[in-house]
Scaffold this motif. Structure first.
Motif, PDB file in Angstrom:
ATOM      1  N   HIS A  67     -14.529 -20.219 -17.467  1.00 64.67           N
ATOM      2  CA  HIS A  67     -15.774 -20.564 -18.152  1.00 64.67           C
ATOM      3  C   HIS A  67     -15.749 -22.044 -18.510  1.00 64.67           C
ATOM      4  CE1 HIS A  67     -19.371 -19.500 -20.470  1.00 64.67           C
ATOM      5  NE2 HIS A  67     -18.963 -20.453 -21.297  1.00 64.67           N
ATOM      6  N   TYR A 104     -11.606 -15.225 -14.380  1.00 61.79           N
ATOM      7  CA  TYR A 104     -12.855 -15.860 -14.759  1.00 61.79           C
ATOM      8  C   TYR A 104     -12.539 -17.198 -15.405  1.00 61.79           C
ATOM      9  CZ  TYR A 104     -17.219 -16.875 -17.128  1.00 61.79           C
ATOM     10  OH  TYR A 104     -18.364 -17.498 -17.565  1.00 61.79           O
ATOM     11  N   SER A 137     -20.142 -17.929  -8.361  1.00 64.14           N
ATOM     12  CA  SER A 137     -20.776 -18.576  -9.505  1.00 64.14           C
ATOM     13  C   SER A 137     -21.478 -17.539 -10.382  1.00 64.14           C
ATOM     14  CB  SER A 137     -21.795 -19.603  -9.013  1.00 64.14           C
ATOM     15  OG  SER A 137     -22.528 -20.129 -10.104  1.00 64.14           O
ATOM     16  N   THR A 138     -21.438 -17.769 -11.690  1.00 66.50           N
ATOM     17  CA  THR A 138     -22.133 -16.878 -12.619  1.00 66.50           C
ATOM     18  C   THR A 138     -23.527 -17.385 -12.953  1.00 66.50           C
ATOM     19  OG1 THR A 138     -21.158 -17.987 -14.540  1.00 66.50           O
ATOM     20  CG2 THR A 138     -19.976 -16.072 -13.644  1.00 66.50           C
ATOM     21  N   ARG A 139     -23.903 -18.535 -12.414  1.00 67.86           N
ATOM     22  CA  ARG A 139     -25.239 -19.107 -12.638  1.00 67.86           C
ATOM     23  C   ARG A 139     -26.008 -19.140 -11.326  1.00 67.86           C
ATOM     24  NH1 ARG A 139     -26.903 -19.173 -17.807  1.00 67.86           N
ATOM     25  NH2 ARG A 139     -25.266 -19.959 -19.134  1.00 67.86           N
TER      26      ARG A 139
END
Length: 173
Positions: free
Chosen positions: A68, A66, A107-109
């Motif tokens: 960030h 991951y 993507s986390t968004r």
């Protein structure tokens, strides 16, 4: 003949038992580059991989983790989860290596698409630890959801979310 087959089987299984395979777990810190530099100030991440020794000096495996990206100037934080094939070549008689992860980054968004993940690196190899300097790039697309605080991010266009990273990985068996 029976002894020869038995000796061959022991040699094969003995060689497999000596293979350098196992988990690699670590972390990285980096400076965003490209389009990510407009939106983020720093990136932190974790790395995980399972590697198999293919031949002397060459390891191949599967990697994830991951990354960030900490947003700046009214841009929300965002992140990516890579799913990649990992390769690493350690040079003979010197403790240096080169590596490459290639795959997809999720993507986390919801306003940033997932994309192609490329992460080359060079590093110093110790017995149970590796230190590396690497580059990661995620080719993605920012989804246009209307006006926002930063006009650079309000278009339906391709972006490269990249970073130069320094990291350390530990080998677990």
């Amino acid at each position: 003949m029976k002894k020869l087959v038995l000796a061959g089987a022991f040699a094969l299984f003995g060689g497999l038992a000596q293979a350098q395979e196992g988990f690699r777990l670590g972390g990285h810190i980096g400076a965003p580059l490209g389009d990510a530099a407009d939106a983020a100030s720093v990136t932190l991440g974790i790395d995980a991989a399972y590697m198999w020794n293919i031949t002397k000096g060459l390891d191949i495996g599967a990697a994830t983790g991951y990354s960030h990206f900490f947003g700046k100037d009214n841009v929300d934080d965002f992140g990516f989860i890579p799913l990649a094939v990992s390769g690493k070549y350690t040079f003979n008689k010197v403790p240096l290596f080169v590596g490459l992860d290639l795959g997809a980054a999720i993507s986390t968004r919801n306003y940033i698409n997932s994309g192609l993940y490329v992460a080359p690196r060079v590093g110093y190899q110790m017995k149970k630890v590796e230190l590396y300097l690497g580059f990661q790039n995620i080719g993605s697309k920012y989804k246009n959801y209307g006006p926002g605080p930063d006009p650079r991010w309000n278009r339906n266009d391709r972006f490269n979310f990249g970073a130069v990273n320094f990291g350390a990985n530990f080998f677990l068996k």
